[in-house]
Write an enzyme that holds these catalytic residues in place. Structure first.
Site, short mmCIF file in Angstrom:
data_model
loop_
_atom_site.label_atom_id
_atom_site.label_comp_id
_atom_site.label_asym_id
_atom_site.label_seq_id
_atom_site.Cartn_x
_atom_site.Cartn_y
_atom_site.Cartn_z
N VAL A 135 7.75 3.79 -9.19
CA VAL A 135 6.49 3.29 -8.62
C VAL A 135 6.47 3.87 -7.21
CG1 VAL A 135 5.14 1.27 -7.97
CG2 VAL A 135 6.55 1.21 -10.04
N PRO A 136 5.72 4.95 -7.01
CA PRO A 136 5.91 5.82 -5.83
C PRO A 136 5.37 5.27 -4.51
CG PRO A 136 4.09 6.62 -7.14
CD PRO A 136 4.68 5.46 -7.89
N CYS A 137 6.05 4.26 -3.97
CA CYS A 137 5.64 3.69 -2.70
C CYS A 137 5.84 4.67 -1.55
CB CYS A 137 6.36 2.38 -2.44
SG CYS A 137 8.15 2.47 -2.56
N HIS A 138 6.66 5.70 -1.74
CA HIS A 138 6.86 6.70 -0.69
C HIS A 138 5.60 7.53 -0.45
CE1 HIS A 138 7.88 8.74 -4.48
NE2 HIS A 138 7.45 9.86 -3.89
#
Length: 174
Positions: A135-138
């Site tokens: 889950v690409p929070c970056h």
């Protein structure tokens, strides 16, 4: 009683660990995660569980994370067990839609969930994301273009964004 399967792997970013349930991948612990570890997540989300150190149930998740870190994968196709408040889940659902190599601001995410003034709350939900990388929070940055925070540290966030942006779209493997 719920069973949580835990396994770890070495990677180009350091050693990481994952936890999965019968539903799917539930937690990714990055190297240098600033003390926000798997144990705290488990106490909050599955306090009555049986923990089993077992690679098998986590094999696919670990393989896909390693492929991503080697720039060989842009999409994850593993089941997820996302546990959070309805607000957090709404934020994480938006994160899953941010394309590989792109980024957006906390304010963009707030608008996408219909809460345009909630950019600070979006930042908090982003920071509570239990399944980093997948889950690409970056991919969420500040409106002024600065990185903002990241559980794995700003150096790792910058490295992940640079890795994704350097991969021409025609070379995307998965």
């Amino acid at each position: 009683m719920e069973t949580v399967h835990i396994a770890g792997s070495n990677s180009p970013i350091g050693r990481f660990r994952v936890a999965s349930t019968e539903v799917g991948l539930a937690y990714v612990e990055l190297p240098r995660s600033n003390g926000r570890g798997m144990r705290d997540w488990m106490q909050r989300n599955v306090p009555e569980c049986r923990c089993v150190k077992e690679f098998g149930p986590n094999r696919e998740a670990i393989e896909q994370i390693l492929e991503y870190l080697a720039s060989e994968r842009i999409h994850f196709d593993i089941p997820l067990d996302l546990r959070g408040t309805p607000f957090q889940r709404a934020v994480w659902d938006v994160l899953l839609k941010i394309p590989y190599g792109d980024s957006c601001s906390y304010a963009d995410v707030a608008r996408a969930i219909g809460r345009p003034t909630a950019h600070r709350a979006v930042g908090s939900a982003n920071g509570s994301n239990p399944i980093s990388l997948v889950v690409p929070c970056h991919r969420v940055i500040a409106a002024d273009g600065s990185l903002g925070g990241y559980g794995g540290g700003q150096e790792l966030k910058a490295r992940l964004l640079a890795m994704e942006r350097s991969k021409p779209s025609g070379d995307r493997l998965l």
